[in-house]
Design a protein around this motif. Sequence first.
Motif, mmCIF file in Angstrom:
data_model
loop_
_atom_site.group_PDB
_atom_site.id
_atom_site.type_symbol
_atom_site.label_atom_id
_atom_site.label_comp_id
_atom_site.label_asym_id
_atom_site.label_seq_id
_atom_site.Cartn_x
_atom_site.Cartn_y
_atom_site.Cartn_z
ATOM 1 N N GLU A 48 0.815 -1.216 0.000
ATOM 2 C CA GLU A 48 0.000 0.000 0.000
ATOM 3 C C GLU A 48 0.849 1.267 0.000
ATOM 4 O O GLU A 48 0.346 2.350 -0.285
ATOM 5 C CB GLU A 48 -0.982 0.005 1.183
ATOM 6 N N LEU A 49 2.148 1.150 0.304
ATOM 7 C CA LEU A 49 3.035 2.312 0.332
ATOM 8 C C LEU A 49 3.812 2.517 -0.967
ATOM 9 O O LEU A 49 4.516 3.510 -1.106
ATOM 10 C CB LEU A 49 4.017 2.199 1.504
ATOM 11 N N VAL A 50 3.691 1.600 -1.919
ATOM 12 C CA VAL A 50 4.387 1.738 -3.197
ATOM 13 C C VAL A 50 3.626 2.741 -4.063
ATOM 14 O O VAL A 50 2.399 2.722 -4.137
ATOM 15 C CB VAL A 50 4.489 0.370 -3.922
ATOM 16 N N ASN A 51 4.381 3.617 -4.720
ATOM 17 C CA ASN A 51 3.801 4.658 -5.555
ATOM 18 C C ASN A 51 2.880 4.040 -6.614
ATOM 19 O O ASN A 51 3.262 3.102 -7.304
ATOM 20 C CB ASN A 51 4.937 5.435 -6.229
ATOM 21 N N PRO A 52 1.657 4.571 -6.770
ATOM 22 C CA PRO A 52 0.706 4.021 -7.746
ATOM 23 C C PRO A 52 1.214 4.042 -9.185
ATOM 24 O O PRO A 52 0.790 3.223 -9.997
ATOM 25 C CB PRO A 52 -0.526 4.919 -7.598
ATOM 26 N N SER A 53 2.131 4.929 -9.521
ATOM 27 C CA SER A 53 2.657 4.929 -10.887
ATOM 28 C C SER A 53 3.527 3.699 -11.122
ATOM 29 O O SER A 53 3.680 3.250 -12.256
ATOM 30 C CB SER A 53 3.446 6.207 -11.182
ATOM 31 N N ILE A 54 4.070 3.131 -10.067
ATOM 32 C CA ILE A 54 4.859 1.896 -10.183
ATOM 33 C C ILE A 54 3.924 0.690 -10.210
ATOM 34 O O ILE A 54 4.027 -0.168 -11.081
ATOM 35 C CB ILE A 54 5.884 1.785 -9.039
ATOM 36 N N THR A 55 2.991 0.625 -9.279
ATOM 37 C CA THR A 55 2.075 -0.524 -9.253
ATOM 38 C C THR A 55 1.191 -0.550 -10.494
ATOM 39 O O THR A 55 0.846 -1.615 -10.983
ATOM 40 C CB THR A 55 1.202 -0.526 -7.984
ATOM 41 N N GLY A 56 0.859 0.625 -11.024
ATOM 42 C CA GLY A 56 0.032 0.688 -12.224
ATOM 43 C C GLY A 56 0.735 0.154 -13.461
ATOM 44 O O GLY A 56 0.085 -0.267 -14.415
ATOM 45 N N ALA A 57 2.061 0.161 -13.455
ATOM 46 C CA ALA A 57 2.828 -0.345 -14.597
ATOM 47 C C ALA A 57 3.255 -1.792 -14.414
ATOM 48 O O ALA A 57 3.879 -2.366 -15.296
ATOM 49 C CB ALA A 57 4.065 0.537 -14.808
ATOM 50 N N ALA A 58 2.914 -2.392 -13.275
ATOM 51 C CA ALA A 58 3.326 -3.773 -13.007
ATOM 52 C C ALA A 58 2.631 -4.737 -13.961
ATOM 53 O O ALA A 58 1.440 -4.616 -14.236
ATOM 54 C CB ALA A 58 3.003 -4.151 -11.567
ATOM 55 N N THR A 59 3.400 -5.703 -14.453
ATOM 56 C CA THR A 59 2.822 -6.711 -15.343
ATOM 57 C C THR A 59 2.559 -8.022 -14.608
ATOM 58 O O THR A 59 1.754 -8.822 -15.060
ATOM 59 C CB THR A 59 3.736 -6.980 -16.549
ATOM 60 N N GLU A 102 -5.588 -7.086 -2.963
ATOM 61 C CA GLU A 102 -6.903 -7.411 -3.520
ATOM 62 C C GLU A 102 -7.262 -6.406 -4.608
ATOM 63 O O GLU A 102 -7.754 -6.771 -5.670
ATOM 64 C CB GLU A 102 -7.959 -7.417 -2.411
ATOM 65 N N LYS A 103 -6.959 -5.140 -4.361
ATOM 66 C CA LYS A 103 -7.242 -4.085 -5.336
ATOM 67 C C LYS A 103 -6.299 -4.182 -6.545
ATOM 68 O O LYS A 103 -6.745 -4.106 -7.686
ATOM 69 C CB LYS A 103 -7.095 -2.711 -4.669
ATOM 70 N N LEU A 104 -5.007 -4.377 -6.303
ATOM 71 C CA LEU A 104 -4.018 -4.400 -7.377
ATOM 72 C C LEU A 104 -4.140 -5.608 -8.286
ATOM 73 O O LEU A 104 -4.026 -5.490 -9.501
ATOM 74 C CB LEU A 104 -2.595 -4.407 -6.798
ATOM 75 N N ALA A 105 -4.319 -6.775 -7.706
ATOM 76 C CA ALA A 105 -4.234 -8.003 -8.505
ATOM 77 C C ALA A 105 -5.469 -8.876 -8.402
ATOM 78 O O ALA A 105 -5.451 -10.016 -8.859
ATOM 79 C CB ALA A 105 -3.005 -8.796 -8.094
ATOM 80 N N MET A 106 -6.521 -8.346 -7.796
ATOM 81 C CA MET A 106 -7.749 -9.123 -7.634
ATOM 82 C C MET A 106 -7.485 -10.462 -6.942
ATOM 83 O O MET A 106 -8.061 -11.485 -7.301
ATOM 84 C CB MET A 106 -8.442 -9.319 -8.981
ATOM 85 N N LEU A 107 -6.580 -10.453 -5.977
ATOM 86 C CA LEU A 107 -6.313 -11.652 -5.181
ATOM 87 C C LEU A 107 -7.247 -11.651 -3.980
ATOM 88 O O LEU A 107 -7.498 -10.609 -3.379
ATOM 89 C CB LEU A 107 -4.858 -11.679 -4.703
ATOM 90 N N ASN A 108 -7.738 -12.801 -3.617
ATOM 91 C CA ASN A 108 -8.627 -12.932 -2.472
ATOM 92 C C ASN A 108 -7.831 -12.731 -1.180
ATOM 93 O O ASN A 108 -6.884 -13.460 -0.912
ATOM 94 C CB ASN A 108 -9.275 -14.318 -2.510
ATOM 95 N N ARG A 109 -8.214 -11.737 -0.391
ATOM 96 C CA ARG A 109 -7.436 -11.410 0.818
ATOM 97 C C ARG A 109 -7.408 -12.542 1.837
ATOM 98 O O ARG A 109 -6.420 -12.714 2.526
ATOM 99 C CB ARG A 109 -7.891 -10.099 1.438
ATOM 100 N N GLN A 110 -8.488 -13.331 1.924
ATOM 101 C CA GLN A 110 -8.482 -14.459 2.864
ATOM 102 C C GLN A 110 -7.472 -15.525 2.424
ATOM 103 O O GLN A 110 -6.798 -16.119 3.248
ATOM 104 C CB GLN A 110 -9.881 -15.080 2.999
ATOM 105 N N GLN A 111 -7.377 -15.761 1.106
ATOM 106 C CA GLN A 111 -6.404 -16.731 0.593
ATOM 107 C C GLN A 111 -4.980 -16.270 0.860
ATOM 108 O O GLN A 111 -4.123 -17.064 1.226
ATOM 109 C CB GLN A 111 -6.584 -16.943 -0.908
#
Length: 81
Positions: A19-30, A47-56
């Motif tokens: 959550e502390l990584v700059n969004p311009s970096i996470t937005g360019a992640a492949t 969960e927001k960045l990669a649609m991963l299930n937080r419980q998993q």
Amino acid sequence: VQAGRELNVHVIVDTQRPELVNPSITGAATELVCFKLLSPESLREVEKLAMLNRQQVAALPLGSFIARNQMSGEMLAGKLF
């Protein structure tokens, strides 16, 4: 980092606080590879960045991971140790 793709530079970022990584970096992640996380803020971010299930993600055994290709949506799970 932001111009890396244009210059054919590959960047690997390792953090326990996504959550502390700059969004311009996470937005360019492949790709996103996620090991066990416990903080609510970090779980919400993956969960927001990669649609991963937080419980998993919170329930992953140590050494296990879930990965998602942000371009194709393909998922991979595995264990390093």
